[in-house]
Design a protein around this motif. Sequence first.
Motif, PDB file in Angstrom:
ATOM      1  N   THR A 105       6.198   6.809  13.755  1.00  0.00           N
ATOM      2  CA  THR A 105       6.076   6.062  12.582  1.00  0.00           C
ATOM      3  C   THR A 105       6.742   6.585  11.508  1.00  0.00           C
ATOM      4  OG1 THR A 105       3.996   4.856  13.443  1.00  0.00           O
ATOM      5  CG2 THR A 105       4.850   4.368  11.248  1.00  0.00           C
ATOM      6  N   ILE A 106       7.975   6.011  11.024  1.00  0.00           N
ATOM      7  CA  ILE A 106       8.587   6.398   9.687  1.00  0.00           C
ATOM      8  C   ILE A 106       8.490   5.423   8.614  1.00  0.00           C
ATOM      9  CG2 ILE A 106      10.826   6.892   8.783  1.00  0.00           C
ATOM     10  CD1 ILE A 106      11.814   7.333  11.715  1.00  0.00           C
ATOM     11  N   GLU A 107       7.430   5.810   7.693  1.00  0.00           N
ATOM     12  CA  GLU A 107       7.392   4.916   6.541  1.00  0.00           C
ATOM     13  C   GLU A 107       8.360   4.644   5.809  1.00  0.00           C
ATOM     14  OE1 GLU A 107       4.423   3.596   6.313  1.00  0.00           O
ATOM     15  OE2 GLU A 107       3.116   4.826   7.871  1.00  0.00           O
ATOM     16  N   GLY A 108       8.247   3.357   5.146  1.00  0.00           N
ATOM     17  CA  GLY A 108       9.314   2.737   4.573  1.00  0.00           C
ATOM     18  C   GLY A 108       9.790   3.970   3.436  1.00  0.00           C
ATOM     19  N   GLY A 109      11.145   4.162   3.375  1.00  0.00           N
ATOM     20  CA  GLY A 109      11.850   5.131   2.450  1.00  0.00           C
ATOM     21  C   GLY A 109      11.709   6.369   2.874  1.00  0.00           C
ATOM     22  N   GLN A 110      11.399   6.497   4.063  1.00  0.00           N
ATOM     23  CA  GLN A 110      11.174   8.056   4.679  1.00  0.00           C
ATOM     24  C   GLN A 110      12.314   8.260   5.720  1.00  0.00           C
ATOM     25  OE1 GLN A 110       8.935  10.178   3.449  1.00  0.00           O
ATOM     26  NE2 GLN A 110       8.852   8.566   1.816  1.00  0.00           N
ATOM     27  N   ARG A 111      12.257   9.557   6.208  1.00  0.00           N
ATOM     28  CA  ARG A 111      13.090  10.026   7.235  1.00  0.00           C
ATOM     29  C   ARG A 111      12.323  10.379   8.421  1.00  0.00           C
ATOM     30  NH1 ARG A 111      18.813  12.276   5.241  1.00  0.00           N
ATOM     31  NH2 ARG A 111      19.355  10.723   3.403  1.00  0.00           N
ATOM     32  N   GLY A 112      13.010  10.229   9.695  1.00  0.00           N
ATOM     33  CA  GLY A 112      12.488  10.830  10.579  1.00  0.00           C
ATOM     34  C   GLY A 112      13.522  11.498  11.308  1.00  0.00           C
TER      35      GLY A 112
END
Length: 140
Positions: A105-112
């Motif tokens: 899971t990549i939260e909003g505004g985040q990077r994975g």
Amino acid sequence: MLTQPTTIVRSRPSTILFTMLLAVLGLVVACGTASNPSGGPATSGNTPGGAVVTTTPAANTIVIKNFAYVPPSLTVAPGTKITVINEDKAPHTVTATDHSFDSGTIEGGQRGEVTAPTTPGTYPYICTVHPYMKGTLIVQ
Ligand SMILES: [Cu+2]
């Protein structure tokens, strides 16, 4: 009989003159080009790159925006590390349907990040939070 040799003799010097003229012209052109810097810095370096593309995502990057993958189909080399940028506020994932890779899971505004499989092929992937989101990773 007499006029023919005369014409040939006449034509020879004119050909030489013409060749010399070309050579002189070539030298003048060459010198003119070489001495150009006085006119200012090379224009090639100053050319504003009007065609510079800034909207295309960086290589090996998947951007998630408005519940869609950009680009919808990405081609990478085997084993490539792919950055996933979630520009939405909702959480998303990049999950291969055969589970060969999964960003989690990549939260909003985040990077994975995901790592492309080492086996060439076409790998469809989805977002496990929103399974209607579909993308394709092509490994070759
Ligand atoms: Cu999603």
